[in-house]
Design a protein around this motif. Structure first.
Motif, PDB file in Angstrom:
ATOM      1  N   ALA A 105     -14.526 -57.642 -46.986  1.00 20.11           N
ATOM      2  CA  ALA A 105     -15.688 -57.566 -47.867  1.00 20.11           C
ATOM      3  C   ALA A 105     -16.029 -56.134 -48.227  1.00 20.11           C
ATOM      4  CB  ALA A 105     -16.884 -58.239 -47.188  1.00 20.11           C
ATOM      5  N   GLN A 106     -15.818 -55.224 -47.272  1.00 22.57           N
ATOM      6  CA  GLN A 106     -16.100 -53.824 -47.524  1.00 22.57           C
ATOM      7  C   GLN A 106     -14.956 -52.991 -46.993  1.00 22.57           C
ATOM      8  OE1 GLN A 106     -19.851 -52.949 -45.685  1.00 22.57           O
ATOM      9  NE2 GLN A 106     -21.023 -53.802 -47.358  1.00 22.57           N
ATOM     10  N   ALA A 107     -14.624 -51.938 -47.710  1.00 17.59           N
ATOM     11  CA  ALA A 107     -13.608 -51.025 -47.206  1.00 17.59           C
ATOM     12  C   ALA A 107     -14.165 -50.252 -46.026  1.00 17.59           C
ATOM     13  CB  ALA A 107     -13.182 -50.053 -48.316  1.00 17.59           C
ATOM     14  N   SER A 108     -13.312 -49.999 -45.044  1.00 20.38           N
ATOM     15  CA  SER A 108     -13.769 -49.252 -43.880  1.00 20.38           C
ATOM     16  C   SER A 108     -14.028 -47.803 -44.249  1.00 20.38           C
ATOM     17  CB  SER A 108     -12.712 -49.329 -42.777  1.00 20.38           C
ATOM     18  OG  SER A 108     -11.487 -48.788 -43.251  1.00 20.38           O
ATOM     19  N   GLU A 109     -14.849 -47.154 -43.434  1.00 13.92           N
ATOM     20  CA  GLU A 109     -15.160 -45.754 -43.670  1.00 13.92           C
ATOM     21  C   GLU A 109     -13.889 -44.926 -43.530  1.00 13.92           C
ATOM     22  OE1 GLU A 109     -17.935 -42.197 -41.750  1.00 13.92           O
ATOM     23  OE2 GLU A 109     -18.039 -44.244 -40.998  1.00 13.92           O
ATOM     24  N   ARG A 110     -13.712 -43.985 -44.430  1.00 13.39           N
ATOM     25  CA  ARG A 110     -12.521 -43.154 -44.381  1.00 13.39           C
ATOM     26  C   ARG A 110     -12.672 -42.110 -43.279  1.00 13.39           C
ATOM     27  NH1 ARG A 110     -10.772 -42.416 -50.736  1.00 13.39           N
ATOM     28  NH2 ARG A 110     -11.594 -44.422 -51.422  1.00 13.39           N
ATOM     29  N   THR A 111     -11.651 -42.010 -42.462  1.00 13.25           N
ATOM     30  CA  THR A 111     -11.658 -41.090 -41.342  1.00 13.25           C
ATOM     31  C   THR A 111     -10.483 -40.140 -41.483  1.00 13.25           C
ATOM     32  OG1 THR A 111     -12.597 -42.808 -39.924  1.00 13.25           O
ATOM     33  CG2 THR A 111     -11.604 -40.897 -38.834  1.00 13.25           C
ATOM     34  N   HIS A 112     -10.763 -38.849 -41.355  1.00 14.50           N
ATOM     35  CA  HIS A 112      -9.710 -37.843 -41.451  1.00 14.50           C
ATOM     36  C   HIS A 112      -9.924 -36.800 -40.371  1.00 14.50           C
ATOM     37  CE1 HIS A 112      -8.367 -39.451 -45.284  1.00 14.50           C
ATOM     38  NE2 HIS A 112      -9.608 -39.391 -45.733  1.00 14.50           N
ATOM     39  N   GLY A 113      -8.860 -36.114 -40.033  1.00  9.53           N
ATOM     40  CA  GLY A 113      -8.972 -34.990 -39.129  1.00  9.53           C
ATOM     41  C   GLY A 113      -9.391 -33.731 -39.882  1.00  9.53           C
ATOM     42  N   GLY A 114      -9.405 -32.604 -39.162  1.00  6.90           N
ATOM     43  CA  GLY A 114      -9.715 -31.332 -39.806  1.00  6.90           C
ATOM     44  C   GLY A 114     -11.180 -30.968 -39.732  1.00  6.90           C
ATOM     45  N   PRO A 115     -11.610 -30.024 -40.565  1.00  5.54           N
ATOM     46  CA  PRO A 115     -13.006 -29.568 -40.563  1.00  5.54           C
ATOM     47  C   PRO A 115     -13.973 -30.724 -40.794  1.00  5.54           C
ATOM     48  CG  PRO A 115     -11.639 -28.070 -41.840  1.00  5.54           C
ATOM     49  CD  PRO A 115     -10.778 -29.253 -41.515  1.00  5.54           C
ATOM     50  N   ASP A 116     -15.157 -30.588 -40.215  1.00  4.64           N
ATOM     51  CA  ASP A 116     -16.194 -31.601 -40.346  1.00  4.64           C
ATOM     52  C   ASP A 116     -17.540 -30.898 -40.471  1.00  4.64           C
ATOM     53  OD1 ASP A 116     -16.714 -30.693 -37.743  1.00  4.64           O
ATOM     54  OD2 ASP A 116     -15.596 -32.339 -36.831  1.00  4.64           O
ATOM     55  N   GLY A 117     -18.619 -31.624 -40.194  1.00  3.93           N
ATOM     56  CA  GLY A 117     -19.946 -31.031 -40.307  1.00  3.93           C
ATOM     57  C   GLY A 117     -20.184 -29.865 -39.377  1.00  3.93           C
ATOM     58  N   GLN A 118     -19.362 -29.735 -38.339  1.00  6.98           N
ATOM     59  CA  GLN A 118     -19.481 -28.615 -37.410  1.00  6.98           C
ATOM     60  C   GLN A 118     -18.602 -27.432 -37.808  1.00  6.98           C
ATOM     61  OE1 GLN A 118     -19.436 -29.749 -33.173  1.00  6.98           O
ATOM     62  NE2 GLN A 118     -19.440 -31.896 -33.834  1.00  6.98           N
ATOM     63  N   GLY A 119     -17.913 -27.538 -38.944  1.00  9.50           N
ATOM     64  CA  GLY A 119     -17.079 -26.440 -39.407  1.00  9.50           C
ATOM     65  C   GLY A 119     -15.623 -26.640 -39.044  1.00  9.50           C
ATOM     66  N   GLN A 137      -1.076 -53.596 -61.961  1.00  9.24           N
ATOM     67  CA  GLN A 137      -0.768 -53.875 -63.352  1.00  9.24           C
ATOM     68  C   GLN A 137       0.543 -54.654 -63.491  1.00  9.24           C
ATOM     69  OE1 GLN A 137      -0.696 -50.162 -65.490  1.00  9.24           O
ATOM     70  NE2 GLN A 137      -2.918 -50.047 -65.676  1.00  9.24           N
ATOM     71  N   ARG A 138       1.474 -54.400 -62.574  1.00 11.49           N
ATOM     72  CA  ARG A 138       2.771 -55.058 -62.609  1.00 11.49           C
ATOM     73  C   ARG A 138       2.697 -56.502 -62.103  1.00 11.49           C
ATOM     74  NH1 ARG A 138       4.660 -52.186 -65.721  1.00 11.49           N
ATOM     75  NH2 ARG A 138       6.136 -50.472 -65.488  1.00 11.49           N
ATOM     76  N   GLY A 139       1.559 -56.907 -61.576  1.00 13.93           N
ATOM     77  CA  GLY A 139       1.412 -58.267 -61.092  1.00 13.93           C
ATOM     78  C   GLY A 139       1.613 -58.440 -59.607  1.00 13.93           C
ATOM     79  N   VAL A 140       1.654 -57.321 -58.864  1.00 18.78           N
ATOM     80  CA  VAL A 140       1.769 -57.412 -57.410  1.00 18.78           C
ATOM     81  C   VAL A 140       0.567 -58.171 -56.856  1.00 18.78           C
ATOM     82  CG1 VAL A 140       1.568 -56.023 -55.312  1.00 18.78           C
ATOM     83  CG2 VAL A 140       3.238 -55.404 -57.048  1.00 18.78           C
ATOM     84  N   GLN A 141       0.814 -59.076 -55.926  1.00 22.17           N
ATOM     85  CA  GLN A 141      -0.241 -59.913 -55.370  1.00 22.17           C
ATOM     86  C   GLN A 141      -0.632 -59.534 -53.949  1.00 22.17           C
ATOM     87  OE1 GLN A 141      -1.856 -62.538 -57.088  1.00 22.17           O
ATOM     88  NE2 GLN A 141      -0.809 -61.574 -58.809  1.00 22.17           N
ATOM     89  N   SER A 142       0.120 -58.633 -53.317  1.00 19.94           N
ATOM     90  CA  SER A 142      -0.169 -58.287 -51.927  1.00 19.94           C
ATOM     91  C   SER A 142       0.397 -56.914 -51.614  1.00 19.94           C
ATOM     92  CB  SER A 142       0.437 -59.324 -50.978  1.00 19.94           C
ATOM     93  OG  SER A 142       1.827 -59.429 -51.197  1.00 19.94           O
ATOM     94  N   VAL A 143      -0.180 -56.302 -50.591  1.00 20.39           N
ATOM     95  CA  VAL A 143       0.275 -55.002 -50.107  1.00 20.39           C
ATOM     96  C   VAL A 143       0.627 -55.157 -48.631  1.00 20.39           C
ATOM     97  CG1 VAL A 143      -0.361 -52.598 -49.686  1.00 20.39           C
ATOM     98  CG2 VAL A 143      -1.135 -53.749 -51.774  1.00 20.39           C
ATOM     99  N   TRP A 144       1.817 -54.713 -48.262  1.00 19.94           N
ATOM    100  CA  TRP A 144       2.310 -54.842 -46.895  1.00 19.94           C
ATOM    101  C   TRP A 144       2.290 -53.474 -46.221  1.00 19.94           C
ATOM    102  CZ3 TRP A 144       3.559 -59.604 -44.833  1.00 19.94           C
ATOM    103  CH2 TRP A 144       3.610 -60.654 -45.746  1.00 19.94           C
ATOM    104  N   ALA A 159      -4.507 -49.018 -47.230  1.00 23.46           N
ATOM    105  CA  ALA A 159      -5.381 -50.191 -47.286  1.00 23.46           C
ATOM    106  C   ALA A 159      -6.562 -49.964 -48.219  1.00 23.46           C
ATOM    107  CB  ALA A 159      -5.872 -50.544 -45.882  1.00 23.46           C
ATOM    108  N   GLN A 160      -7.089 -48.740 -48.245  1.00 27.59           N
ATOM    109  CA  GLN A 160      -8.223 -48.434 -49.132  1.00 27.59           C
ATOM    110  C   GLN A 160      -7.846 -48.671 -50.590  1.00 27.59           C
ATOM    111  OE1 GLN A 160     -11.340 -47.483 -48.631  1.00 27.59           O
ATOM    112  NE2 GLN A 160     -11.458 -46.911 -46.472  1.00 27.59           N
ATOM    113  N   ALA A 161      -6.650 -48.207 -50.961  1.00 18.04           N
ATOM    114  CA  ALA A 161      -6.213 -48.389 -52.346  1.00 18.04           C
ATOM    115  C   ALA A 161      -6.020 -49.869 -52.670  1.00 18.04           C
ATOM    116  CB  ALA A 161      -4.915 -47.612 -52.589  1.00 18.04           C
ATOM    117  N   ALA A 162      -5.466 -50.626 -51.726  1.00 21.62           N
ATOM    118  CA  ALA A 162      -5.308 -52.064 -51.940  1.00 21.62           C
ATOM    119  C   ALA A 162      -6.667 -52.727 -52.123  1.00 21.62           C
ATOM    120  CB  ALA A 162      -4.559 -52.688 -50.763  1.00 21.62           C
ATOM    121  N   HIS A 163      -7.621 -52.354 -51.282  1.00 16.74           N
ATOM    122  CA  HIS A 163      -8.965 -52.925 -51.376  1.00 16.74           C
ATOM    123  C   HIS A 163      -9.593 -52.625 -52.732  1.00 16.74           C
ATOM    124  CE1 HIS A 163     -12.977 -54.170 -49.975  1.00 16.74           C
ATOM    125  NE2 HIS A 163     -13.411 -53.118 -50.637  1.00 16.74           N
TER     126      HIS A 163
END
Length: 354
Positions: A12-26, A99-106, A116-120
């Motif tokens: 129903a909702q895409a999960s929050e994106r999580t990445h490494g590297g700098p954050d709110g603490q710099g 656009q090509r008619g793909v129905q699923s992402v594996w 998964a985010q792009a599929a969602h």
């Protein structure tokens, strides 16, 4: 029984994106959370980026850059598809597949969240792919298939990849496979299971900024399969103008030069030594480390009964040390650690002992 992804609704909702590297603490003083080459930045690439002329637009066709990349990979220039970043390419090729008619992402069982985010975003169901699905089904299921080798977060091989490639339906517009090769230049052991002929049948996504230690420069490219003219044209139609700026162009051009490749080869020897030491440090702390062929590995920390992994990671971050929680990859309870130098390794050990 093989699950049918077409019958499944996306979350129903895409999960929050999580990445490494700098954050709110710099910027972390000791950043184990991203897989950038810890020997970097590559001096020749850094110099090229510093000298890039940002006062004018790039050539909108990227004529010279695309030819340099084509020569580097020994492919026809028409097969080089530029991208603003790996993530931009992931979203764009998913749009093209829809656009090509793909129905699923594996997806691989554990994988980068943007697949998964792009599929969602395109309302496409996505499922973890069974390792031996081609053998069970007789042919690979239609859809957009993602593979990454060395994989992330585990840094290992993709089980059944060769069989998957051989069993793709080449005549179907709704069967695509993208091999994400982000960590191939940072492979410290082993080799890709695909041969040269198999590689000509899949999309290959390259992001040299990791290998060159310059992840702040956003630029990527892909090598399209042979004979994929219609898909290449569709990807070009979906691409915004000037996806790569002057600094990204400089990085990719530097990537193709022998001096950068020689530096990279030398850095791998250093990373192998550092990795062996880092594994010893983690094992001495009682951590259970997974086998990996790349410049990173996953480990399950030995935790005191009164602590959980999130508390440990938060405590380390306050000390300027950041590890990557692998929950967003589908692997809870572990952390991914990039290979860093001895000073950072000792800082990690000292912080954990405290």
């Amino acid at each position: 029984m093989i699950p049918n992804p077409i019958d499944l609704a996306p979350p129903a909702q895409a999960s929050e994106r999580t990445h490494g590297g700098p954050d709110g603490q710099g910027v972390p003083r000791h950043d184990f959370s991203t897989n950038s080459n810890a020997c970097g930045p590559c001096p020749s690439a850094l110099a090229a980026v510093a000298q890039a002329d940002a006062s004018t637009y790039p050539d909108a066709s990227y004529t010279r850059l695309r030819q340099q990349l084509a020569d580097f990979h020994a492919v026809a220039v028409q097969r080089v598809v530029l991208a603003a970043s790996a993530s931009e390419f992931i979203f764009r090729i998913t749009a093209m597949a829809a656009q090509r008619g793909v129905q699923s992402v594996w997806l691989p069982p554990y994988s980068y969240g943007d697949y998964a985010q792009a599929a969602h975003a395109h309302h496409l169901p996505h499922l973890p792919r069974l390792p031996h699905l081609p053998d069970l089904a007789g042919s690979a299921p239609a859809g957009l298939h993602w593979s990454c080798e060395p994989s992330s977060p585990l840094g290992g091989p993709h089980a059944g990849l060769s069989a998957l490639v051989d069993n793709l339906d080449r005549g179907s517009a709704s069967s695509l496979l993208v091999l994400d090769r982000a960590y191939e230049p940072l492979r410290l052991s082993g080799a890709l299971a695909l041969n040269a002929a198999q590689l000509q049948t899949v999309w290959q996504l390259w992001t040299p900024n990791k290998a060159l230690g310059l992840t702040g420069i956003r630029a990527a490219y892909a090598i399209a399969p042979q004979g994929a003219d219609a898909d290449i044209e569709a990807m070009d139609t979906l691409c915004p103008s000037w996806p790569i700026g002057a600094h990204g162009m400089a990085l990719l051009q530097a990537w193709t030069q022998p001096v950068a490749q020689d530096w990279l080869a030398g850095s791998l020897d250093t990373l192998r030594r550092w990795k062996a030491r880092q594994l010893d440090v983690c094992n001495a702390l009682g951590w259970t480390c997974e086998v990996s062929s790349a410049n990173f590995f996953c480990a399950k920390p030995a935790l005191a009964s009164c602590l959980d992994l999130q508390q440990v990671l938060a405590g380390l971050r306050l000390r300027g040390i950041k590890l990557r929680d692998t929950t967003s990859f589908g692997l809870p309870g572990q952390a991914r650690l990039a290979v860093l130098g001895p000073q950072s390794q000792d800082a990690l050990a000292d912080a954990l002992k405290r």
